[in-house]
Motif scaffolding. Sequence first.
Motif, PDB file in Angstrom:
ATOM      1  N   LEU A   1       0.239  10.641   6.646  1.00  0.00           N
ATOM      2  CA  LEU A   1      -0.293   9.349   6.250  1.00  0.00           C
ATOM      3  C   LEU A   1       0.849   8.341   6.206  1.00  0.00           C
ATOM      4  N   SER A   2       0.606   7.150   6.735  1.00  0.00           N
ATOM      5  CA  SER A   2       1.572   6.067   6.571  1.00  0.00           C
ATOM      6  C   SER A   2       0.813   4.773   6.284  1.00  0.00           C
ATOM      7  N   TRP A   3       1.486   3.832   5.645  1.00  0.00           N
ATOM      8  CA  TRP A   3       0.858   2.561   5.333  1.00  0.00           C
ATOM      9  C   TRP A   3       1.907   1.463   5.422  1.00  0.00           C
ATOM     10  N   ASP A   4       1.448   0.307   5.813  1.00  0.00           N
ATOM     11  CA  ASP A   4       2.267  -0.891   5.924  1.00  0.00           C
ATOM     12  C   ASP A   4       1.335  -2.040   5.572  1.00  0.00           C
TER      13      ASP A   4
ATOM     14  N   LEU B   1     -15.410   2.263   4.621  1.00  0.00           N
ATOM     15  CA  LEU B   1     -15.397   2.524   6.058  1.00  0.00           C
ATOM     16  C   LEU B   1     -15.622   4.009   6.282  1.00  0.00           C
ATOM     17  N   MET B   2     -16.417   4.336   7.296  1.00  0.00           N
ATOM     18  CA  MET B   2     -16.701   5.741   7.625  1.00  0.00           C
ATOM     19  C   MET B   2     -16.216   6.022   9.036  1.00  0.00           C
TER      20      MET B   2
ATOM     21  N   VAL C   1      -5.850   4.784  13.132  1.00  0.00           N
ATOM     22  CA  VAL C   1      -5.219   3.590  12.583  1.00  0.00           C
ATOM     23  C   VAL C   1      -6.321   2.661  12.081  1.00  0.00           C
ATOM     24  N   ILE C   2      -6.234   2.306  10.804  1.00  0.00           N
ATOM     25  CA  ILE C   2      -7.221   1.423  10.189  1.00  0.00           C
ATOM     26  C   ILE C   2      -6.554   0.080   9.905  1.00  0.00           C
ATOM     27  N   ASP C   3      -7.097  -0.984  10.496  1.00  0.00           N
ATOM     28  CA  ASP C   3      -6.613  -2.342  10.250  1.00  0.00           C
ATOM     29  C   ASP C   3      -7.142  -2.788   8.885  1.00  0.00           C
TER      30      ASP C   3
ATOM     31  N   GLY D   1      -8.735  -7.940  -5.452  1.00  0.00           N
ATOM     32  CA  GLY D   1      -7.586  -7.875  -4.561  1.00  0.00           C
ATOM     33  C   GLY D   1      -7.972  -8.078  -3.113  1.00  0.00           C
ATOM     34  N   LEU D   2      -6.956  -8.358  -2.289  1.00  0.00           N
ATOM     35  CA  LEU D   2      -7.144  -8.592  -0.865  1.00  0.00           C
ATOM     36  C   LEU D   2      -5.990  -7.959  -0.096  1.00  0.00           C
ATOM     37  N   PHE D   3      -6.316  -7.213   0.967  1.00  0.00           N
ATOM     38  CA  PHE D   3      -5.306  -6.751   1.900  1.00  0.00           C
ATOM     39  C   PHE D   3      -5.147  -7.866   2.934  1.00  0.00           C
ATOM     40  N   ASN D   4      -4.067  -8.628   2.827  1.00  0.00           N
ATOM     41  CA  ASN D   4      -3.827  -9.762   3.717  1.00  0.00           C
ATOM     42  C   ASN D   4      -3.614  -9.293   5.152  1.00  0.00           C
ATOM     43  N   SER D   5      -2.893  -8.194   5.311  1.00  0.00           N
ATOM     44  CA  SER D   5      -2.617  -7.638   6.635  1.00  0.00           C
ATOM     45  C   SER D   5      -2.121  -6.206   6.470  1.00  0.00           C
ATOM     46  N   GLY D   6      -1.992  -5.530   7.605  1.00  0.00           N
ATOM     47  CA  GLY D   6      -1.407  -4.199   7.578  1.00  0.00           C
ATOM     48  C   GLY D   6      -2.314  -3.125   8.122  1.00  0.00           C
ATOM     49  N   ASN D   7      -1.778  -1.915   8.108  1.00  0.00           N
ATOM     50  CA  ASN D   7      -2.479  -0.739   8.628  1.00  0.00           C
ATOM     51  C   ASN D   7      -2.325   0.447   7.696  1.00  0.00           C
ATOM     52  N   LEU D   8      -3.314   1.302   7.727  1.00  0.00           N
ATOM     53  CA  LEU D   8      -3.275   2.622   7.122  1.00  0.00           C
ATOM     54  C   LEU D   8      -3.446   3.587   8.289  1.00  0.00           C
TER      55      LEU D   8
END
Length: 185
Positions: free
Chosen positions: A73-76, A60-61, A40-42, A156-163
């Motif tokens: 794979l899921s994303w939110d 990120l590695m 899970v990636i924040d 762009g900016l990812f304000n919140s969520g997970n991959l």
Amino acid sequence: IAAAAALVGVSAQAATFERVSGAGFSAGAAMPAVALTDLVIDLTGITTDAVQGDPSNTVLMYSLAGGTLIDGLSWDTVQTAFSPSYLSEMVITFTNSDGNGVNLTPGVADNMSGTASYSDAAMLSDYGLAFALGADGLLRVEFNESFNDSGVTPDGLFNSGNLTFTNAVPEPGTYGLMALGFYIT
């Protein structure tokens, strides 16, 4: 890194996946070890700045077991594209150390600036896009733009969520090698 033309535009509802292949990368700094379950990636606070491969992008590695299959794979996400950039230009690229992998574009249909939410899941194997990590087990995740808009940084900016990479486990043939490694050590 070029996308295979036959696979461009494969969609899972609101997102698009593209196969990525290329020249690979060098590992560089130490990476966090990850358990062989879900990764899970924040995404909170991660920006997108330029086209894939640009040194200004966030990368990120992760170190997983060699031969790990990247499939579920899921994303939110809640993400913002700053004018004149579009939400449809924000891309998450994940590859193995050979440079092979997938581009995920969560907001593919939103050719506009602003903030939007995207949530979905897919099995990459359903699209012929699942791939295995190399023997080194390295997974590289780059946040980039499909088009670099001048005059805005970040785009762009990812304000919140997970991959989330679900059930990131070694391919069956790797289990025997892992057991042998555990026995020898």
